[in-house]
Design a protein around this motif. Structure first.
Motif, mmCIF file in Angstrom:
data_model
loop_
_atom_site.group_PDB
_atom_site.id
_atom_site.type_symbol
_atom_site.label_atom_id
_atom_site.label_comp_id
_atom_site.label_asym_id
_atom_site.label_seq_id
_atom_site.Cartn_x
_atom_site.Cartn_y
_atom_site.Cartn_z
ATOM 1 N N LEU A 112 30.807 24.592 27.258
ATOM 2 C CA LEU A 112 32.049 23.904 26.900
ATOM 3 C C LEU A 112 31.842 22.398 26.875
ATOM 4 N N ALA A 113 31.153 21.879 27.887
ATOM 5 C CA ALA A 113 30.898 20.442 27.941
ATOM 6 C C ALA A 113 30.064 19.988 26.749
ATOM 7 N N PHE A 114 29.133 20.840 26.314
ATOM 8 C CA PHE A 114 28.292 20.492 25.162
ATOM 9 C C PHE A 114 29.126 20.423 23.882
ATOM 10 N N VAL A 115 30.019 21.388 23.698
ATOM 11 C CA VAL A 115 30.896 21.367 22.519
ATOM 12 C C VAL A 115 31.767 20.115 22.524
ATOM 13 N N MET A 116 32.307 19.768 23.692
ATOM 14 C CA MET A 116 33.111 18.555 23.808
ATOM 15 C C MET A 116 32.289 17.325 23.449
ATOM 16 N N THR A 117 31.049 17.303 23.917
ATOM 17 C CA THR A 117 30.165 16.170 23.630
ATOM 18 C C THR A 117 29.891 16.050 22.138
ATOM 19 N N MET A 118 29.633 17.182 21.481
ATOM 20 C CA MET A 118 29.360 17.153 20.045
ATOM 21 C C MET A 118 30.577 16.676 19.251
ATOM 22 N N LEU A 119 31.759 17.096 19.674
ATOM 23 C CA LEU A 119 32.984 16.643 18.999
ATOM 24 C C LEU A 119 33.129 15.134 19.104
ATOM 25 N N SER B 133 32.331 9.631 16.704
ATOM 26 C CA SER B 133 31.756 8.284 16.688
ATOM 27 C C SER B 133 31.073 8.028 15.349
ATOM 28 N N LEU B 134 30.385 9.050 14.832
ATOM 29 C CA LEU B 134 29.728 8.927 13.526
ATOM 30 C C LEU B 134 30.751 8.735 12.412
ATOM 31 N N THR B 135 31.852 9.482 12.464
ATOM 32 C CA THR B 135 32.866 9.342 11.412
ATOM 33 C C THR B 135 33.530 7.965 11.461
ATOM 34 N N SER B 136 33.641 7.390 12.652
ATOM 35 C CA SER B 136 34.192 6.032 12.731
ATOM 36 C C SER B 136 33.217 5.017 12.126
ATOM 37 N N VAL B 137 31.922 5.305 12.223
ATOM 38 C CA VAL B 137 30.927 4.456 11.557
ATOM 39 C C VAL B 137 31.119 4.518 10.047
ATOM 40 N N TYR B 138 31.351 5.726 9.520
ATOM 41 C CA TYR B 138 31.612 5.875 8.086
ATOM 42 C C TYR B 138 32.864 5.090 7.676
#
Length: 208
Positions: free
Chosen positions: A72-79, A84-89
């Motif tokens: 669960l923590a990994f899924v949260m981290t990926m989200l 953060s990447l989409t904010s870069v876009y």
């Protein structure tokens, strides 16, 4: 100063519109100063958590390894990292004077952030039902204060970016709105960096 309500032609659009005005430069410097204070805040919370993570009543041996689900923590981290990447876009398209794509990527950032927040609320719900509450132990108090403070910052970021999307819809893109978008993106990156430390120190090291 009133904001410009029209888009600047591409040939007149500066390479870095977020710092093209004195207001934008002041926002940039001032916000980095603010993030310095925020770093001290989270460093204090991390230190408190590390000092109290093994402090549970003798009758309660529910430590991090017994509670946390890395999946669960990994899924949260990926989200959150993806957001953060989409904010870069979004910032990339802002710098290229592409208003519609900037708005689109900001909206995607909000959706991903909302997904992260929903999973965090679900996680808290599960822990409370297992008896891991704010008052159950010093470990519980330190955990909820650290994660809750980060979650509160996520909420602020979601409200902030959503407000910018709504405001930009009527005001368009200018060097003034560009400074606001860039500042919000910096804040969102900071939240993401803090979560990487949380995932590593609280979840990963806690389970290992």
């Amino acid at each position: 100063m009133a904001e410009m309500k029209y888009n600047v032609p591409n040939e007149q659009w500066p390479e870095h519109p977020e710092t093209a005005t004195l207001e934008g430069k002041n926002k940039f410097v001032g916000f980095w100063t603010f993030l310095g204070g925020e770093t001290v805040l989270f460093a204090s919370l991390f230190a408190t958590y590390m000092a109290l993570k093994d402090s549970v009543p003798s009758s309660d041996h529910m430590l991090a390894a017994d509670l946390f689900h890395l999946e669960l923590a990994f899924v949260m981290t990926m989200l959150l990292l993806t957001s953060s990447l989409t904010s870069v876009y979004a910032v990339y398209h802002m710098r290229n004077n592409n208003f519609s794509k900037m708005q689109l990527w900001l909206a995607i950032t909000v959706l991903l952030g909302a997904g992260f927040l929903a999973l965090e609320i679900y996680e808290f719900y599960e822990y409370v039902h297992l008896g891991h509450t704010f008052r159950s132990s010093a470990f519980g108090s330190a955990f909820y204060i650290l994660i809750g403070t980060h979650g509160f910052h996520v909420i602020i970021g979601l409200i902030w970016i959503t407000g910018l999307i709504i405001r930009n819809a009527t005001r368009g893109l200018s060097v003034y709105t560009a400074a606001k978008v860039n500042t919000a993106a910096l804040y969102w990156h900071f939240i993401d960096v803090v979560w990487v430390f949380i995932f590593t120190i609280v979840y990963l090291l806690g389970v290992i």
